[in-house]
Design an enzyme around this catalytic site. Structure first.
Site, mmCIF file in Angstrom:
data_model
loop_
_atom_site.group_PDB
_atom_site.id
_atom_site.type_symbol
_atom_site.label_atom_id
_atom_site.label_comp_id
_atom_site.label_asym_id
_atom_site.label_seq_id
_atom_site.Cartn_x
_atom_site.Cartn_y
_atom_site.Cartn_z
ATOM 1 N N ASN A 29 38.927 -31.584 44.969
ATOM 2 C CA ASN A 29 38.458 -30.713 46.048
ATOM 3 C C ASN A 29 36.950 -30.715 46.121
ATOM 4 O O ASN A 29 36.250 -30.858 45.116
ATOM 5 C CB ASN A 29 38.975 -29.275 45.852
ATOM 6 C CG ASN A 29 38.016 -28.439 45.014
ATOM 7 O OD1 ASN A 29 37.037 -27.880 45.546
ATOM 8 N ND2 ASN A 29 38.247 -28.384 43.722
ATOM 9 N N LEU A 74 32.218 -23.994 48.469
ATOM 10 C CA LEU A 74 31.979 -22.554 48.318
ATOM 11 C C LEU A 74 32.152 -21.732 49.600
ATOM 12 O O LEU A 74 31.310 -20.880 49.911
ATOM 13 C CB LEU A 74 30.565 -22.321 47.752
ATOM 14 C CG LEU A 74 30.396 -22.598 46.261
ATOM 15 C CD1 LEU A 74 28.920 -22.781 45.913
ATOM 16 C CD2 LEU A 74 30.982 -21.483 45.421
ATOM 17 N N ASN A 90 30.105 -18.259 37.903
ATOM 18 C CA ASN A 90 30.410 -19.662 38.174
ATOM 19 C C ASN A 90 29.099 -20.436 38.068
ATOM 20 O O ASN A 90 28.301 -20.456 39.008
ATOM 21 C CB ASN A 90 31.060 -19.823 39.549
ATOM 22 C CG ASN A 90 31.487 -21.272 39.792
ATOM 23 O OD1 ASN A 90 31.102 -22.167 39.028
ATOM 24 N ND2 ASN A 90 32.251 -21.495 40.842
ATOM 25 N N CYS A 108 30.282 -25.193 39.324
ATOM 26 C CA CYS A 108 30.809 -25.928 40.484
ATOM 27 C C CYS A 108 30.173 -27.326 40.463
ATOM 28 O O CYS A 108 28.945 -27.444 40.405
ATOM 29 C CB CYS A 108 30.479 -25.205 41.783
ATOM 30 S SG CYS A 108 30.994 -26.172 43.224
ATOM 31 N N GLY A 122 44.142 -29.881 37.866
ATOM 32 C CA GLY A 122 45.567 -30.166 37.720
ATOM 33 C C GLY A 122 45.868 -30.890 36.414
ATOM 34 O O GLY A 122 44.985 -31.100 35.579
ATOM 35 N N GLY A 182 42.661 -25.462 33.225
ATOM 36 C CA GLY A 182 42.653 -26.895 33.517
ATOM 37 C C GLY A 182 44.037 -27.498 33.331
ATOM 38 O O GLY A 182 44.422 -27.834 32.220
ATOM 39 N N THR A 227 45.681 -24.804 40.158
ATOM 40 C CA THR A 227 46.345 -25.897 40.884
ATOM 41 C C THR A 227 47.865 -25.795 40.809
ATOM 42 O O THR A 227 48.560 -26.145 41.770
ATOM 43 C CB THR A 227 45.845 -27.251 40.326
ATOM 44 O OG1 THR A 227 44.425 -27.273 40.445
ATOM 45 C CG2 THR A 227 46.434 -28.428 41.087
HETATM 46 O O1 RRO Z 1 34.232 -24.247 46.366
HETATM 47 C C1 RRO Z 1 34.313 -25.329 45.757
HETATM 48 O O2 RRO Z 1 34.218 -26.413 46.312
HETATM 49 C C2 RRO Z 1 34.522 -25.378 44.289
HETATM 50 C C3 RRO Z 1 33.977 -24.474 43.392
HETATM 51 BR BR1 RRO Z 1 33.020 -22.996 43.921
HETATM 52 C C4 RRO Z 1 34.152 -24.661 41.988
HETATM 53 O O3 RRO Z 1 33.676 -23.915 41.136
HETATM 54 N N1 RRO Z 1 34.857 -25.735 41.594
HETATM 55 C C5 RRO Z 1 35.389 -26.596 42.463
HETATM 56 O O4 RRO Z 1 36.036 -27.572 42.044
HETATM 57 N N2 RRO Z 1 35.230 -26.401 43.808
#
Ligand code: RRO
Length: 335
Positions: free
Chosen positions: A99, A103, A156, A159, A246, A272, A295
């Site tokens: 993904n 945010l 966080n 990311c 996943g 995870g 996931t």
């Molecule tokens: O929003 C995201 O794209 C995202 C976040 Br904040 C995160 O902490 N981890 C991730 O895989 N996607």
């Protein structure tokens, strides 16, 4: 190769007896052997909703809690609203998802209403995940979330693909320490730090966070990844790079939890690829005091919480453990 699924408790027992299992007497079926206290938060089950999945509304928090989650972590919220990246933002791969949502969130002033609403109905701890572009922003966000009723905050700092926040903070000892210290001076609720696996030593950064005052750690955020389409010759995600989650990342996450447990004394929350009760047990044995599930909800639906909780409970009973806390970190014991 398909992802391996081993979720049937009846078919997989009895387990081989290890020396640490033989000494135990009969267990008391009536007690809640699954309750844990984590950084002062009381959880009836060691399973938590991971940030990023179904993390936006009081109604979904409530249904996830009713489905058996011991705590809820919200989607990561910043000071200002953000629409995130344009589609495609999620791609399915073998045994996982990649993904790059970017945010998306309504901003803390708007989201604070949702926290207040959720607190009127939720009977499990609500943990606000927050992200910022400076230590001051993290502190402001933590204060707003706690004033709205959040029982704890999860920073966080991991990311993998948004610039000037996330792992750019969590990969730097100096920025990480300054951020945690600043938030700790502002709020008196537990501060959890979500760590990135995209570093040379996650245990060293865990130690930095712990020394700066973190009350608990979540390991791990997604693993930096990408997907390319052979037909178009182009990356599949609009942002090109994203984060893998996943079952594909489970062995990485497990190793991270194991390494952190060896080096740091504060509680670790495993995250995870946890999809089955067996995955959850493995994380507990590695040193996690609780696990986050994300996931797997997309793959199996929200009932995954109750099936994991039930399976862990049966595992404990069949192996003579009175309490889930007895197995935390057991894989570190040397004979
Ligand atoms: O929003 C995201 O794209 C995202 C976040 Br904040 C995160 O902490 N981890 C991730 O895989 N996607």
């Amino acid at each position: 190769m398909p992802c391996k699924e081993e979720d049937n408790v009846q078919e997989t027992f009895p387990l081989r007896l290890y020396p640490w299992q033989k000494a135990r007497g009969p267990s008391d079926l009536s007690q809640n052997r699954l309750s844990v206290t984590l950084a002062g938060l009381k959880l009836a089950s060691p399973t938590m909703l991971a940030s990023g999945i179904l993390g936006y509304s009081a109604e979904t928090f409530e249904s996830i809690a009713e489905g058996g989650a011991g705590a809820i972590v919200t989607k990561s919220i910043g000071l200002k609203p953000r629409s995130g990246y344009v589609n495609p933002t999620v791609v399915q791969v073998s045994c996982g998802l990649v993904n790059a949502m970017g945010l998306p969130n309504p901003g803390m002033d708007e989201f604070a209403h949702e926290i207040r609403r959720a607190k009127t109905v939720l009977r499990v701890p609500l943990i606000a995940s927050i992200y910022g572009y400076s230590e001051e922003e993290y502190a402001q966000l933590a204060k707003k979330a706690v004033m709205a009723g959040a029982d704890a905050v999860e920073l966080n700092v991991s990311c993998p693909h948004v610039k000037q926040t996330g792992s750019e903070i969590g990969q730097s000892s100096e920025l990480l320490a300054a951020t945690v210290k600043k938030v700790k001076t502002i709020v008196d609720k537990p501060v959890i730090v979500k760590l990135s696996p995209n570093v040379t030593s996650i245990a060293d950064l865990a130690e930095v966070a712990a020394k700066a005052g973190a009350d608990a750690l979540t390991a791990i955020n997604t693993v930096k990844a990408m997907v390319i389409n052979a037909e178009t010759g182009m990356p599949m995600l609009s942002n090109r790079v994203g984060g893998l989650s996943g079952p594909a990342v489970k062995p990485i996450a497990l190793r991270c939890v194991y390494d952190i447990f060896e080096q740091v004394k504060i509680p670790v929350i495993g995250c995870g690829g946890i999809t089955s009760w067996r995955d959850a047990v493995e994380f507990l044995l590695a040193g996690a005091s609780a696990v986050q599930i994300g996931t797997a909800i997309a793959m199996k639906g929200p009932n995954v919480f109750s099936s994991i909780t039930r399976g862990v409970s049966v595992y404990l009973r069949k192996n003579g453990f009175k309490d889930v806390n007895e197995i935390v970190g057991l894989s570190h014991h040397r004979q």
